[in-house]
Design a protein around this motif. Structure first.
Motif, mmCIF file in Angstrom:
data_model
loop_
_atom_site.group_PDB
_atom_site.id
_atom_site.type_symbol
_atom_site.label_atom_id
_atom_site.label_comp_id
_atom_site.label_asym_id
_atom_site.label_seq_id
_atom_site.Cartn_x
_atom_site.Cartn_y
_atom_site.Cartn_z
ATOM 1 N N ILE A 28 -12.585 -63.390 5.962
ATOM 2 C CA ILE A 28 -12.076 -64.568 5.268
ATOM 3 C C ILE A 28 -11.307 -64.904 5.882
ATOM 4 O O ILE A 28 -9.949 -63.575 5.933
ATOM 5 N N GLN A 116 -13.264 -70.474 1.078
ATOM 6 C CA GLN A 116 -14.735 -70.727 1.209
ATOM 7 C C GLN A 116 -15.268 -71.506 2.252
ATOM 8 O O GLN A 116 -14.987 -72.669 1.556
ATOM 9 N N ILE A 135 -16.929 -65.048 -4.337
ATOM 10 C CA ILE A 135 -17.853 -65.295 -3.706
ATOM 11 C C ILE A 135 -18.800 -66.388 -4.481
ATOM 12 O O ILE A 135 -19.152 -66.282 -5.418
ATOM 13 N N ALA A 166 -15.847 -66.670 1.611
ATOM 14 C CA ALA A 166 -15.330 -66.093 0.426
ATOM 15 C C ALA A 166 -14.042 -66.992 0.105
ATOM 16 O O ALA A 166 -13.333 -67.941 1.437
#
Length: 336
Positions: A28, A116, A135, A166
């Motif tokens: 991420i 995300q 998430i 995420a």
């Protein structure tokens, strides 16, 4: 002197197991980095998972951006990346460039560091502060893990363009170290290209390999395996049957032979660019001397089986050059 060589590039150790959510959370990175961390704008952005083609530098050594750090900070960064699969294979020089290139990023509590679905280019190490990872599935966001000092995330961003899986939110004021993909891959590509040229030059000086064609030398250079030895470590021992030959990349090796009364005496010293043990590619005779590292010794090595698998028997290659072939046989007979 009974210690054995320690191979620094062993990546067979299992990676710590993670849940599916935690595995996703490691990849991420954000899309809204400050200008100090910006990457070249000529690179187009892509949604699919992909990796840029980065051409290695043609110069002898490329200069990289250096963000100053204290020695304590460098040690903490090094500890954070030490067991990460992506960094395990770095040599000291590459690791130093990576640490130099990491830039400090300060964030305030409640900052959404990564969102995300956004594309990102950066890998992070937490210097201080705490960060929660969420998430989102449908309309619900679930916390899956947290990161504190020494934690890291987003390493796959150093290899691929892909939407992140995420969201990361700062739960306190914090400081992170950030590394972008372009810099990381440039370091690896440039270093690999320079080492390949260096290895090929080394190989061209080895009589046994003098008959290799250019493309064959490329193959061998790419197959060489790095290995390093600490001061006074035995690289190979007189009388043992050897299977590998060695090229010295850095440091010094001392050669000893044993007299009839059992005493050992120094007979030679070798340094960067020198080679030894090459006759192991020809036969399985015992080693003619004991070789010991004098200080830290960095080598690359290749075994007889690997050589044969790549190019066939060394003897067949030697026969391409009759004069060199007979010279090698004479040298080999001296050590029998």
């Amino acid at each position: 002197m009974t210690s054995t060589a320690q191979h620094p590039l062993n990546t067979d150790e299992p990676v710590d197991s993670l849940t599916d959510h935690e595995e996703e959370a490691r990849d991420i990175v954000p899309d809204d980095m400050p200008s100090m961390l910006s990457v070249p704008t000529m690179r187009s952005r892509r949604v699919s998972v992909s990796a840029e083609s980065i051409q290695p530098s043609s110069v002898s050594k490329q200069e990289y951006i250096v963000h100053p750090k204290t020695e304590d900070q460098r040690q903490r960064i090094n500890a954070a990346i030490a067991n990460n699969f992506l960094f395990k294979s770095l040599d000291d020089e590459q690791a130093g460039h990576v640490i130099d290139a990491m830039a400090e990023k300060r964030v305030s509590q409640d900052t959404v560091l990564i969102e995300q679905g956004a594309e990102g280019d950066f890998y992070y190490i937490v210097e201080s502060g705490t960060f929660d990872c969420f998430i989102k599935h449908d309309s619900t966001s679930n916390k899956v893990t947290s990161y504190g000092p020494g934690g890291s995330f987003g390493e796959l961003a150093l290899m691929y363009n892909a939407p992140r899986a995420a969201t990361i939110v700062a739960t306190s004021d914090g400081v992170l170290w950030a590394l972008d993909r372009i810099t990381f891959r440039s370091i690896l590509m440039d270093s690999t290209a320079r080492k390949r040229r260096m290895y090929e030059q080394f190989l061209s000086e080895v009589p046994i390999l003098r008959s290799l064609k250019t493309y064959e030398r490329h193959k061998i250079a790419d197959a060489l395996e790095p290995i390093q030895f600490d001061d006074q470590q035995v690289v190979m021992r007189e009388g043992d049957v050897g299977q590998n030959f060695y090229l010295i990349e850095d440091g010094e090796a001392i050669f000893y032979k044993t007299a009839e009364d059992g005493t050992q005496s120094e007979v030679n010293r070798s340094s960067k660019g020198d080679y030894f043990g090459e006759l192991a590619l020809l036969h399985d005779n015992p080693r003619a001397a004991t070789v010991v590292a004098h200080g830290r010794l960095k080598c690359v090595t290749l075994g007889k089986k690997a050589f044969t698998r790549l190019l066939g028997p060394v003897m067949d290659i030697l026969k391409r050059n009759s004069e060199n072939y007979h010279a090698i046989l004479r040298e080999a007979s001296k050590q029998d």
